[in-house]
Write a protein that holds these residues in place. Structure first.
Motif, PDB file in Angstrom:
ATOM      1  N   GLY A 176      -1.341  19.346   2.626  1.00 18.80           N
ATOM      2  CA  GLY A 176      -1.843  18.153   1.663  1.00 18.80           C
ATOM      3  C   GLY A 176      -1.928  16.922   2.341  1.00 18.80           C
ATOM      4  N   LEU A 177      -1.064  16.632   3.254  1.00 11.33           N
ATOM      5  CA  LEU A 177      -1.519  15.467   4.056  1.00 11.33           C
ATOM      6  C   LEU A 177      -2.676  15.630   4.858  1.00 11.33           C
ATOM      7  CD1 LEU A 177       2.007  14.355   5.368  1.00 11.33           C
ATOM      8  CD2 LEU A 177       0.788  13.375   3.418  1.00 11.33           C
ATOM      9  N   VAL A 178      -2.944  16.702   5.540  1.00  5.22           N
ATOM     10  CA  VAL A 178      -4.330  16.593   6.352  1.00  5.22           C
ATOM     11  C   VAL A 178      -5.422  16.652   5.479  1.00  5.22           C
ATOM     12  CG1 VAL A 178      -5.457  18.399   7.696  1.00  5.22           C
ATOM     13  CG2 VAL A 178      -3.040  17.918   8.191  1.00  5.22           C
ATOM     14  N   SER A 179      -5.403  17.105   4.203  1.00  7.48           N
ATOM     15  CA  SER A 179      -6.505  17.179   3.387  1.00  7.48           C
ATOM     16  C   SER A 179      -6.875  15.908   2.628  1.00  7.48           C
ATOM     17  CB  SER A 179      -6.394  18.301   2.384  1.00  7.48           C
ATOM     18  OG  SER A 179      -5.232  17.969   1.319  1.00  7.48           O
ATOM     19  N   LEU A 180      -5.874  15.040   2.761  1.00  9.72           N
ATOM     20  CA  LEU A 180      -6.008  13.698   2.053  1.00  9.72           C
ATOM     21  C   LEU A 180      -7.324  12.812   2.505  1.00  9.72           C
ATOM     22  CD1 LEU A 180      -2.305  12.269   1.431  1.00  9.72           C
ATOM     23  CD2 LEU A 180      -4.120  12.943  -0.272  1.00  9.72           C
ATOM     24  N   PRO A 181      -7.442  12.669   3.800  1.00 10.03           N
ATOM     25  CA  PRO A 181      -8.629  12.019   4.438  1.00 10.03           C
ATOM     26  C   PRO A 181     -10.046  12.629   3.797  1.00 10.03           C
ATOM     27  CG  PRO A 181      -7.330  12.065   5.978  1.00 10.03           C
ATOM     28  CD  PRO A 181      -6.623  13.129   4.969  1.00 10.03           C
ATOM     29  N   ALA A 182     -10.047  13.941   3.827  1.00  7.08           N
ATOM     30  CA  ALA A 182     -11.235  14.568   3.212  1.00  7.08           C
ATOM     31  C   ALA A 182     -11.565  14.162   1.834  1.00  7.08           C
ATOM     32  CB  ALA A 182     -11.179  15.860   3.411  1.00  7.08           C
ATOM     33  N   ALA A 183     -10.363  14.262   0.825  1.00  6.26           N
ATOM     34  CA  ALA A 183     -10.482  13.877  -0.431  1.00  6.26           C
ATOM     35  C   ALA A 183     -11.146  12.667  -0.686  1.00  6.26           C
ATOM     36  CB  ALA A 183      -9.378  14.330  -1.042  1.00  6.26           C
ATOM     37  N   ALA A 184     -10.456  11.590   0.183  1.00  8.33           N
ATOM     38  CA  ALA A 184     -10.914  10.240   0.125  1.00  8.33           C
ATOM     39  C   ALA A 184     -12.276   9.712   0.771  1.00  8.33           C
ATOM     40  CB  ALA A 184      -9.857   9.335   0.767  1.00  8.33           C
ATOM     41  N   ALA A 185     -12.882  10.708   1.288  1.00 12.76           N
ATOM     42  CA  ALA A 185     -14.290  10.550   1.929  1.00 12.76           C
ATOM     43  C   ALA A 185     -15.336  10.603   0.900  1.00 12.76           C
ATOM     44  CB  ALA A 185     -14.576  11.491   2.920  1.00 12.76           C
ATOM     45  N   GLY A 186     -15.218  10.975  -0.289  1.00 13.79           N
ATOM     46  CA  GLY A 186     -16.259  10.829  -1.433  1.00 13.79           C
ATOM     47  C   GLY A 186     -17.301  12.028  -1.168  1.00 13.79           C
ATOM     48  N   ASP A 187     -18.175  12.102  -2.312  1.00 15.70           N
ATOM     49  CA  ASP A 187     -18.979  13.189  -2.375  1.00 15.70           C
ATOM     50  C   ASP A 187     -20.556  12.540  -2.194  1.00 15.70           C
ATOM     51  OD1 ASP A 187     -20.972  14.850  -3.490  1.00 15.70           O
ATOM     52  OD2 ASP A 187     -19.589  15.615  -5.274  1.00 15.70           O
ATOM     53  N   ALA A 188     -21.083  12.803  -0.866  1.00 12.90           N
ATOM     54  CA  ALA A 188     -22.268  12.255  -0.971  1.00 12.90           C
ATOM     55  C   ALA A 188     -23.404  12.720  -1.797  1.00 12.90           C
ATOM     56  CB  ALA A 188     -22.865  12.669   0.742  1.00 12.90           C
ATOM     57  N   GLU A 189     -23.573  13.723  -2.436  1.00 10.23           N
ATOM     58  CA  GLU A 189     -24.164  14.150  -3.359  1.00 10.23           C
ATOM     59  C   GLU A 189     -24.201  13.249  -4.741  1.00 10.23           C
ATOM     60  OE1 GLU A 189     -26.249  18.012  -5.703  1.00 10.23           O
ATOM     61  OE2 GLU A 189     -24.761  18.392  -3.988  1.00 10.23           O
ATOM     62  N   ALA A 190     -23.081  13.204  -5.235  1.00  7.78           N
ATOM     63  CA  ALA A 190     -22.859  12.320  -6.376  1.00  7.78           C
ATOM     64  C   ALA A 190     -23.137  10.913  -6.038  1.00  7.78           C
ATOM     65  CB  ALA A 190     -21.532  12.472  -6.734  1.00  7.78           C
ATOM     66  N   GLY A 191     -23.011  10.380  -4.825  1.00  2.00           N
ATOM     67  CA  GLY A 191     -23.196   9.082  -4.463  1.00  2.00           C
ATOM     68  C   GLY A 191     -24.742   8.820  -4.378  1.00  2.00           C
ATOM     69  N   GLY A 192     -25.462   9.957  -3.899  1.00  2.00           N
ATOM     70  CA  GLY A 192     -26.779   9.685  -3.920  1.00  2.00           C
ATOM     71  C   GLY A 192     -27.552   9.519  -5.231  1.00  2.00           C
ATOM     72  N   LYS A 193     -27.024  10.382  -6.228  1.00  2.95           N
ATOM     73  CA  LYS A 193     -27.315  10.134  -7.612  1.00  2.95           C
ATOM     74  C   LYS A 193     -27.071   8.542  -8.017  1.00  2.95           C
ATOM     75  CE  LYS A 193     -27.146  15.044  -8.473  1.00  2.95           C
ATOM     76  NZ  LYS A 193     -26.302  16.092  -9.108  1.00  2.95           N
ATOM     77  N   LEU A 194     -25.735   8.247  -7.924  1.00  3.08           N
ATOM     78  CA  LEU A 194     -25.358   6.910  -8.286  1.00  3.08           C
ATOM     79  C   LEU A 194     -26.142   5.743  -7.437  1.00  3.08           C
ATOM     80  CD1 LEU A 194     -23.638   5.474 -10.044  1.00  3.08           C
ATOM     81  CD2 LEU A 194     -21.841   5.284  -8.141  1.00  3.08           C
ATOM     82  N   PHE A 195     -26.572   6.098  -6.371  1.00  2.60           N
ATOM     83  CA  PHE A 195     -27.487   4.962  -5.381  1.00  2.60           C
ATOM     84  C   PHE A 195     -28.536   4.911  -6.296  1.00  2.60           C
ATOM     85  CE2 PHE A 195     -30.414   3.749  -2.515  1.00  2.60           C
ATOM     86  CZ  PHE A 195     -29.682   2.667  -1.795  1.00  2.60           C
ATOM     87  N   SER A 196     -29.292   6.077  -6.662  1.00  6.44           N
ATOM     88  CA  SER A 196     -30.652   6.002  -7.370  1.00  6.44           C
ATOM     89  C   SER A 196     -30.514   5.177  -8.629  1.00  6.44           C
ATOM     90  CB  SER A 196     -31.026   7.523  -7.444  1.00  6.44           C
ATOM     91  OG  SER A 196     -31.376   8.088  -6.279  1.00  6.44           O
ATOM     92  N   LYS A 197     -29.748   5.288  -9.307  1.00  7.01           N
ATOM     93  CA  LYS A 197     -29.468   4.493 -10.518  1.00  7.01           C
ATOM     94  C   LYS A 197     -28.997   3.468 -10.384  1.00  7.01           C
ATOM     95  CE  LYS A 197     -26.699   7.636 -12.657  1.00  7.01           C
ATOM     96  NZ  LYS A 197     -25.991   8.463 -13.751  1.00  7.01           N
ATOM     97  N   THR A 198     -28.176   3.065  -9.600  1.00  8.73           N
ATOM     98  CA  THR A 198     -27.436   1.816  -9.504  1.00  8.73           C
ATOM     99  C   THR A 198     -27.873   0.778  -8.560  1.00  8.73           C
ATOM    100  OG1 THR A 198     -25.494   3.072 -10.464  1.00  8.73           O
ATOM    101  CG2 THR A 198     -25.232   0.646  -9.598  1.00  8.73           C
TER     102      THR A 198
END
Length: 127
Positions: free
Chosen positions: A14-36
């Motif tokens: 669980g501790l090892v996977s925390l940084p990956a979870a906090a890294a974010g979703d680049a695909e979702a970020g791309g959609k948000l970037f386009s709109k915002t």
């Protein structure tokens, strides 16, 4: 003893996977970037300044330093270096990070959306 080992392994996993979870979703970020963000900022091979500066290589870059955009004095003189944490704070509340910025954006309070935007911007570090 067996349960202690299993619990320890589960905790470590669980501790090892925390940084990956906090890294974010680049695909979702791309959609948000386009709109915002995309109305003023650009990223990618043909990115250039417009209503806002281009954001290629933003992480690690000193604020107000791209040559293709006219920055406010507040941004040029802020002394800010765009670390991931500083960008997250700026996306949340721009005027709290750089008082006097010309950027007209009220901010995003959703940490998941901020993480997604940062993951997306990180894909343009080598540009």
């Amino acid at each position: 003893m067996k349960y202690v080992v299993l619990f320890s392994l589960a905790l470590i996993a669980g501790l090892v996977s925390l940084p990956a979870a906090a890294a974010g979703d680049a695909e979702a970020g791309g959609k948000l970037f386009s709109k915002t963000c995309g109305g003023c900022h650009s990223v990618g091979e043909n990115a250039r300044g417009g209503f806002g500066p281009q954001l290629n290589g933003i992480i690690g870059r000193p604020a107000g330093t791209t040559t293709d955009y006219q920055y406010s004095d507040a941004m040029k003189n802020s002394g800010v270096v765009w670390t991931r944490d500083k960008l997250a704070a700026y996306i949340e509340a721009p005027k709290k990070v750089v008082s006097g910025t010309r950027m007209i954006f009220w901010g995003i309070s959703d940490q998941e959306k901020i993480d997604n935007l940062l993951a997306y911007l990180a894909t343009f570090q080598a540009q």
